[in-house]
Design a protein around this motif. Structure first.
Motif, short mmCIF file in Angstrom:
data_model
loop_
_atom_site.label_atom_id
_atom_site.label_comp_id
_atom_site.label_asym_id
_atom_site.label_seq_id
_atom_site.Cartn_x
_atom_site.Cartn_y
_atom_site.Cartn_z
N ARG A 10 -3.63 8.93 -6.85
CA ARG A 10 -3.34 10.34 -7.12
C ARG A 10 -2.22 10.79 -6.20
NH1 ARG A 10 -9.24 11.79 -5.93
NH2 ARG A 10 -8.19 12.16 -3.99
N ASP A 11 -1.44 11.74 -6.66
CA ASP A 11 -0.36 12.27 -5.84
C ASP A 11 -0.87 13.11 -4.68
OD1 ASP A 11 1.59 11.06 -7.33
OD2 ASP A 11 1.94 12.81 -8.60
N ASN A 12 -2.07 13.70 -4.83
CA ASN A 12 -2.57 14.60 -3.79
C ASN A 12 -3.60 13.95 -2.86
OD1 ASN A 12 -4.65 14.37 -5.60
ND2 ASN A 12 -5.06 16.55 -5.75
N GLU A 13 -3.77 12.65 -2.95
CA GLU A 13 -4.71 11.94 -2.08
C GLU A 13 -4.11 11.76 -0.69
OE1 GLU A 13 -6.80 7.57 -1.99
OE2 GLU A 13 -4.85 7.83 -2.91
N THR A 14 -4.90 12.01 0.34
CA THR A 14 -4.41 11.80 1.70
C THR A 14 -5.30 10.77 2.40
OG1 THR A 14 -5.74 13.61 2.60
CG2 THR A 14 -3.48 14.13 1.92
N ILE A 15 -4.71 10.13 3.39
CA ILE A 15 -5.41 9.14 4.19
C ILE A 15 -4.93 9.27 5.63
CG2 ILE A 15 -3.69 7.38 3.65
CD1 ILE A 15 -5.90 5.28 3.89
N THR A 16 -5.79 8.91 6.57
CA THR A 16 -5.43 8.92 7.98
C THR A 16 -5.17 7.49 8.44
OG1 THR A 16 -6.79 10.87 8.36
CG2 THR A 16 -6.17 9.59 10.30
N CYS A 17 -4.01 7.27 9.06
CA CYS A 17 -3.66 5.95 9.58
C CYS A 17 -4.63 5.59 10.70
CB CYS A 17 -2.22 5.96 10.09
SG CYS A 17 -1.72 4.40 10.85
N LYS A 18 -5.19 4.40 10.66
CA LYS A 18 -6.14 3.96 11.69
C LYS A 18 -5.46 3.66 13.01
CE LYS A 18 -9.42 2.20 8.35
NZ LYS A 18 -10.12 1.05 7.82
N CYS A 19 -4.15 3.44 12.99
CA CYS A 19 -3.42 3.11 14.22
C CYS A 19 -2.96 4.35 14.99
CB CYS A 19 -2.22 2.22 13.91
SG CYS A 19 -2.67 0.64 13.20
N CYS A 20 -2.35 5.31 14.27
CA CYS A 20 -1.77 6.46 14.97
C CYS A 20 -2.40 7.80 14.58
CB CYS A 20 -0.27 6.51 14.74
SG CYS A 20 0.18 6.89 13.03
N ASN A 21 -3.40 7.77 13.71
CA ASN A 21 -4.13 8.97 13.27
C ASN A 21 -3.27 10.01 12.55
OD1 ASN A 21 -6.68 8.13 14.11
ND2 ASN A 21 -6.23 8.76 16.21
N THR A 22 -2.19 9.59 11.93
CA THR A 22 -1.36 10.51 11.16
C THR A 22 -1.95 10.68 9.77
OG1 THR A 22 0.61 9.76 12.33
CG2 THR A 22 0.97 10.90 10.24
#
Length: 140
Positions: A10-22
């Motif tokens: 989906r275009d509106n799906e977000t995820i948090t990077c496990k390395c830098c928490n972005t």
């Protein structure tokens, strides 16, 4: 159409990077800040591509696609068939080999433990609203 892995569904799906928490949209598959892989992918298998044939051929196509995906996931994780069979605790290595070759089509109850052993966290089915698909622009 062959099965394909996608970085996002989906275009509106977000995820948090496990390395830098972005927090970000995973469109490219890599973090926008640290550029490391987000390690999140979705598998897309189009149902329409499996439905045009006789039931026996349909079952063979589905078994082959599932087997190919399982083998690919197992090899990406550098797990042997014996290790995966032990992790899933639902079958032996020779049966897993038959599954990966597309000779066997497992019920979902046996497939889910294999998915979990491979690190899958969700199974996503996409449904389209038939009312929206049949409406033409400007109709009410």
């Amino acid at each position: 159409m062959p099965s394909q892995f996608l970085p996002s569904i989906r275009d509106n799906e977000t995820i948090t990077c496990k390395c830098c928490n972005t927090r970000q949209y995973p469109r490219g598959g890599n973090c926008i800040a640290c550029h490391r892989p987000l390690s999140l992918r979705y598998l897309r298998i189009d149902i329409d591509s499996l439905l045009g044939s006789c039931p026996l051929e349909q079952r063979r196509q589905i078994a082959h696609r599932i087997g190919t995906v399982l083998r690919l996931l197992r090899k990406q994780r550098r797990i042997s068939q014996s290790q995966l069979a032990n992790l899933a605790a639902t079958m032996n290595r020779s049966y897993l080999s038959k599954l990966e070759c597309g000779h066997v089509l497992l019920p979902i109850s046996k497939l889910l433990p294999l998915g979990r052993a491979l690190g899958l966290t969700a199974v996503i089915l996409r449904f389209e609203d038939p009312r929206n698909a049949s409406e033409s622009p400007g109709s009410v």
